[in-house]
Design an enzyme around this catalytic site. Structure first.
Site, short mmCIF file in Angstrom:
data_model
loop_
_atom_site.label_atom_id
_atom_site.label_comp_id
_atom_site.label_asym_id
_atom_site.label_seq_id
_atom_site.Cartn_x
_atom_site.Cartn_y
_atom_site.Cartn_z
N LYS A 268 0.84 -1.19 0.00
CA LYS A 268 0.00 0.00 0.00
C LYS A 268 0.89 1.25 0.00
O LYS A 268 1.99 1.24 0.55
CB LYS A 268 -0.88 0.06 1.26
N ASP A 338 -2.74 -7.87 -1.18
CA ASP A 338 -3.49 -6.94 -0.33
C ASP A 338 -4.95 -7.37 -0.18
O ASP A 338 -5.70 -6.74 0.55
CB ASP A 338 -3.41 -5.52 -0.91
N GLU A 340 -5.93 -9.96 1.44
CA GLU A 340 -5.50 -11.02 2.36
C GLU A 340 -6.56 -11.41 3.36
O GLU A 340 -6.57 -12.53 3.86
CB GLU A 340 -4.22 -10.59 3.08
N ARG A 342 -9.69 -12.07 3.07
CA ARG A 342 -10.52 -13.21 2.63
C ARG A 342 -9.77 -14.53 2.73
O ARG A 342 -10.40 -15.59 2.88
CB ARG A 342 -11.01 -12.95 1.20
#
Length: 499
Positions: A268, A338, A340, A342
């Protein structure tokens, strides 16, 4: 900080607050316009201060001998709801937080059609929520000074019980806020697990802590994959609570517990990492809910499943294109590290399904797409069983935590097809990301188990101060979960067969 709460038919000290005391008096805007003002309020002064009685508005009136009187706006009488009184009580706590003892006089003027016990609970919650401050890391903290609340009203055991419940619920929300507000370097998975063990000892529920060796033995490939880039050890928590009497069902609560989310190798930008210490707000809400169960005593058995790790870009971090094997055997191609949350939820939902509960609900700060759709104050809810989703919506509405239903469209399922694995962890385009995430999670709920998913990415964090929550963690979802468990009925039938 604990606040003592009691019910009294009269104001303390024969209606005259003394030094260190404040009394809040409710004011309906339409009554104020008609000149109907309580004896203890000066209508001319209120008008001079621009006080109109709109919901959440306050006006501190001058007094003597240290006394404080606070006018509390309730809005139009016809528009009043339980949430109106929670907001007014929170506003009182904000306006009079330098005082040690509060009284609030609103309960006996509740309009017909609104249950007084529900208002009593909301008032107790509101004061606790409005008084909340996270000061643990301040060199010169300025905590609220409030020590006690007197709710001025006639009433019996039912009203007092509602006040007690409100205090319990408010304290649980504050636990969730404290967890969310802690920096990710402090609230590591190991530290989170230690806090869960402390709460379990204090609050009468059980916790089993799985360390890395246990997680590997349980084949929780999603959790292990996300943790690969981190120096911090992962943990997985299994929580359980049994009611005193016969349980009328079992509900499993699943919470996303990413203690800090850098995005992994799909790193990010700095602005995107701000607030990512709160990517465990779902797990915080579930743990805080368990802290209140012994006091609230819902008539259901409750299980909890909390996967805990941070998501970091270390030297052996999961690469884009790597394939992970989830607990239920499903393989997942990771095309964005990103996405992650789930992955760890897939393991948790698989384990929850193996327990064969009557329903599963998960909470997760899952997608920015949900905030694009619904803004920052409303959670998205989706699921595989309309009846259970309706129960979740009813609980959220009753507790003033807004949710809005989102679909799980059949024609979007193919976006998750992978050429090298059973699934991809992201869709084929940037549209409908919250729905694709929901469809992904659904694949890990066993056939026939009613399931609902709450995407709380927006309301889990208050970007700015409001009446009930200061900037930071809100504890969103705790009130909804406690209401859902208290009112739970086994959903009729199961889900439709998966296409």
């Amino acid at each position: 900080m604990s606040i003592a709460i009691e019910l009294s038919p009269t104001l303390p000290s024969s209606g005259v607050p003394g030094a260190g005391h404040a009394v809040g008096i409710g004011v309906f805007s339409d009554r104020l316009e008609a000149g109907e003002v309580a004896d203890r309020l000066d209508g001319a002064f209120l008008e001079s201060q621009g006080f109109t009685g709109k919901p959440g508005q306050t006006c501190v009136l001058p007094g003597s001998d240290g006394q404080v009187v606070v006018a509390l706006g309730l809005g139009a009488e016809a528009d009043a709801s339980v949430a109106t009184y929670r907001r007014a009580a929170a506003a009182l706590a904000r306006a009079a937080d330098k005082q040690t003892h509060l009284a609030i006089d609103v309960l006996d003027s509740v309009p017909a059609g609104i249950e007084r016990p529900a208002v009593a609970q909301a008032v107790a919650e509101g004061v606790l929520l409005g008084a909340y401050r996270y000061t643990a890391l301040k060199s010169d903290p300025e905590p609220s000074h409030i020590e006690s609340l007197t709710v001025v009203a006639t009433g019996g055991k039912r009203v007092q019980a509602s006040l007690d419940r409100g205090r319990t619920v408010g304290e649980a929300v504050r636990i969730a806020r404290d967890l969310v507000n802690q920096p990710g370097g402090m609230l590591t998975p190991v530290a989170f697990a230690a806090r869960a063990e402390e709460l379990a000892d204090l609050r009468g529920f059980r916790v089993e802590v799985l360390d890395r060796e246990d997680i590997e033995a349980e084949k929780l490939g999603g959790l292990l994959g996300v943790n690969r880039g981190s120096d911090e050890e992962p943990r997985f928590l299994k929580l359980s609570w049994q009611p005193a009497g016969k349980a009328r069902g079992t509900v499993a609560l699943v919470g996303k517990g990413i203690t800090f989310d850098s995005g992994g190798l799909s790193l990010k930008p700095t602005d995107g990492m701000v607030g990512m210490k709160g990517d465990m707000a779902g797990a915080a809400a579930v743990l805080a809910t368990f802290s209140a169960l012994d006091a609230v005593q819902p008539k259901v058995r409750v299980l909890g499943f909390l996967p805990l790790t941070d998501n970091m870009p270390g030297g052996d971090a999961t690469r884009v294109g790597d394939v992970l094997r989830i607990r239920n055997g499903t393989t997942v191609e990771v095309l964005n590290t990103d996405a992650e949350g789930r992955l760890v939820l897939a393991d948790a939902l698989s384990l929850a399904s193996e327990a064969e509960p009557d329903a599963i609900i998960d909470l997760a700060t899952l997608t920015g797409a949900c905030m694009v759709a619904l803004g920052t104050k409303i959670a998205g809810v989706m699921g595989n069983h309309d009846g259970f989703v309706d129960q979740v919506r009813a609980a959220a509405d009753a507790e003033g935590e807004p949710v809005w239903p989102l679909p799980l469209p059949d024609d979007m399922r193919k976006q998750l097809d992978s050429e090298v694995a059973d699934l991809k962890n992201i869709g084929t385009n940037r549209y409908g990301g919250a729905l694709v995430a929901g469809l992904f999670l659904e694949r890990f709920v066993a056939e026939g188990i009613p399931w609902a998913h709450l995407d709380i990415a927006g309301p889990a964090d208050a970007g700015d101060d409001d009446t009930e929550a200061r900037k930071g963690g809100t504890g969103f979802g705790v009130r909804t979960l406690l209401r859902l468990l208290s009112d739970f009925r086994k959903p009729a039938g199961g889900k439709a067969p998966r296409p």
